[in-house]
Design a protein around this motif. Structure first.
Motif, PDB file in Angstrom:
ATOM      1  N   GLU A 195     -13.525  19.290  20.633  1.00  0.00           N
ATOM      2  CA  GLU A 195     -12.329  18.740  19.967  1.00  0.00           C
ATOM      3  C   GLU A 195     -12.490  17.233  19.886  1.00  0.00           C
ATOM      4  OE1 GLU A 195      -7.891  19.921  20.716  1.00  0.00           O
ATOM      5  OE2 GLU A 195      -8.322  18.203  22.014  1.00  0.00           O
ATOM      6  N   VAL A 196     -12.205  16.665  18.737  1.00  0.00           N
ATOM      7  CA  VAL A 196     -12.310  15.215  18.604  1.00  0.00           C
ATOM      8  C   VAL A 196     -11.266  14.546  19.504  1.00  0.00           C
ATOM      9  CG1 VAL A 196     -13.063  15.443  16.192  1.00  0.00           C
ATOM     10  CG2 VAL A 196     -10.671  14.935  16.691  1.00  0.00           C
TER      11      VAL A 196
ATOM     12  N   HIS B 132     -27.015  10.638  15.076  1.00  0.00           N
ATOM     13  CA  HIS B 132     -25.585  10.961  15.105  1.00  0.00           C
ATOM     14  C   HIS B 132     -24.701   9.923  14.422  1.00  0.00           C
ATOM     15  CE1 HIS B 132     -26.478  13.685  18.819  1.00  0.00           C
ATOM     16  NE2 HIS B 132     -26.864  14.226  17.673  1.00  0.00           N
ATOM     17  N   VAL B 133     -25.324   8.922  13.839  1.00  0.00           N
ATOM     18  CA  VAL B 133     -24.528   7.928  13.110  1.00  0.00           C
ATOM     19  C   VAL B 133     -23.783   8.638  11.970  1.00  0.00           C
ATOM     20  CG1 VAL B 133     -24.639   5.883  11.634  1.00  0.00           C
ATOM     21  CG2 VAL B 133     -26.087   6.038  13.678  1.00  0.00           C
ATOM     22  N   GLY B 134     -22.499   8.416  11.881  1.00  0.00           N
ATOM     23  CA  GLY B 134     -21.699   9.008  10.804  1.00  0.00           C
ATOM     24  C   GLY B 134     -21.361  10.472  11.027  1.00  0.00           C
ATOM     25  N   ARG B 135     -21.746  11.018  12.158  1.00  0.00           N
ATOM     26  CA  ARG B 135     -21.472  12.437  12.403  1.00  0.00           C
ATOM     27  C   ARG B 135     -19.961  12.666  12.509  1.00  0.00           C
ATOM     28  NH1 ARG B 135     -23.833  15.806  17.570  1.00  0.00           N
ATOM     29  NH2 ARG B 135     -22.773  14.123  18.676  1.00  0.00           N
ATOM     30  N   GLY B 136     -19.486  13.641  11.751  1.00  0.00           N
ATOM     31  CA  GLY B 136     -18.060  13.951  11.790  1.00  0.00           C
ATOM     32  C   GLY B 136     -17.218  13.113  10.846  1.00  0.00           C
TER      33      GLY B 136
ATOM     34  N   GLY C  43     -16.241  14.136  20.487  1.00  0.00           N
ATOM     35  CA  GLY C  43     -15.715  15.236  21.298  1.00  0.00           C
ATOM     36  C   GLY C  43     -15.956  16.602  20.679  1.00  0.00           C
ATOM     37  N   ALA C  44     -16.015  16.638  19.356  1.00  0.00           N
ATOM     38  CA  ALA C  44     -16.210  17.911  18.647  1.00  0.00           C
ATOM     39  C   ALA C  44     -17.571  18.522  18.958  1.00  0.00           C
ATOM     40  CB  ALA C  44     -16.068  17.703  17.144  1.00  0.00           C
TER      41      ALA C  44
END
Ligand code: ZN
Ligand code: FE
Ligand code: FE
Ligand code: ZN
Length: 269
Positions: A194-195, A223-227, A187-188
């Motif tokens: 926003e997560v 995007h693996v591991g993003r955030g 979501g971020a």
């Protein structure tokens, strides 16, 4: 430990990258455990556009099982993101029971007709429908993780006085069911920035002692591991000392260690 339990494959027709590309990025991100959770087949009346077809489920299981066999690090888990909607439970239960999944993520998505995008109606009403489905998804006891718990904020921007009591009831059901709640970082990086869930709901989950699963919800190998690094920090600040992973539907605690080296992002966004 560094764990990401939510990523997709091309079988759902709205994700890109091979399984091996996802795994390579998981390695760059320093993941110890990564779990694939592509969108499950659902009955035709509900939705077929955003998910694998029924005949592809064996292919999906085969892709992930073969990846497990050729990968030492990270440990690869076989998961599934299954939609929750009343009337589909038996079909979903049958899928879940057919294969040796490590875990099942349960998701309330905008399918099945509970949102009419042409005439969405008032946000309060949509929130009521959404959180009631979320509550029922936990009560179904089909799932190990309840996904992106305030996804409705995309379509129903409502005031806190509206969603908070509804979310609280849903979280009571999650706590009661023993399922984990997802901290979904994706979501971020969307318009909402926003997560899922928002900080208020996350704090309410903490008050109830609900375990948390981290998910990037990667639909792209990059995007693996993003955030993850930020997520672990937020969770630690709230008082969580672990996140969860699963092995054949049994939950494992994975200690949060903020001193572990942060991952390497390829993404230039
Ligand atoms: Zn998706
Ligand atoms: Fe989802
Ligand atoms: Fe997903
Ligand atoms: Zn998802």
């Amino acid at each position: 430990m560094r764990v990401d339990l939510h990523m997709h494959t091309t079988l759902c027709r709205h994700a890109t990258g091979t399984v091996d590309e996802y795994i390579a990025q998981g390695q760059r991100m320093g993941l110890d455990i990564m779990g694939f959770t592509d969108h499950n087949p659902m009955p035709e009346w509900y939705d077929t556009a955003a998910r694998m077809y029924p005949e592809q489920l064996p292919t999906y299981v085969q892709w992930i099982t073969e990846a497990q066999a050729r990968t030492r690090t990270p440990r690869i888990l076989l998961g599934l993101e299954a939609d929750f909607f009343p009337g589909t439970e038996d079909a979903v239960r049958e899928q879940i029971d057919t294969y040796d999944f490590d875990y099942i993520i349960g998701s309330v998505h905008p399918f099945g007709g509970w949102i009419d995008f042409a005439a969405p109606g008032d946000p309060e009403d949509l929130c009521r429908k959404y959180y009631s489905l979320l509550e029922k998804s936990a009560q179904s006891r089909l799932f190990d993780i309840i996904a992106h718990p305030d996804l409705v904020k995309h379509w129903a921007p409502a005031s806190e006085s509206v969603w908070k009591p509804l979310a609280a009831r849903a979280l009571d059901a999650v706590a009661e069911s023993g399922a984990a709640l997802e901290y979904n970082a994706s979501g971020a990086y969307k318009d909402i920035q926003e997560v899922y869930p928002n900080p208020v709901i996350l704090a309410m989950a903490r008050e109830r002692g609900i375990p948390i699963a981290f998910g990037s919800d990667a639909h792209d190998a990059q995007h693996v591991g993003r955030g993850l690094d930020n997520g672990l920090k937020v969770l630690a600040e709230l008082g969580y000392d672990s996140v969860v992973a699963f092995d054949k539907r049994s939950r494992q605690e994975c200690p949060i260690d903020l001193d572990e080296p942060a991952g390497v992002y390829l993404d230039s966004e």
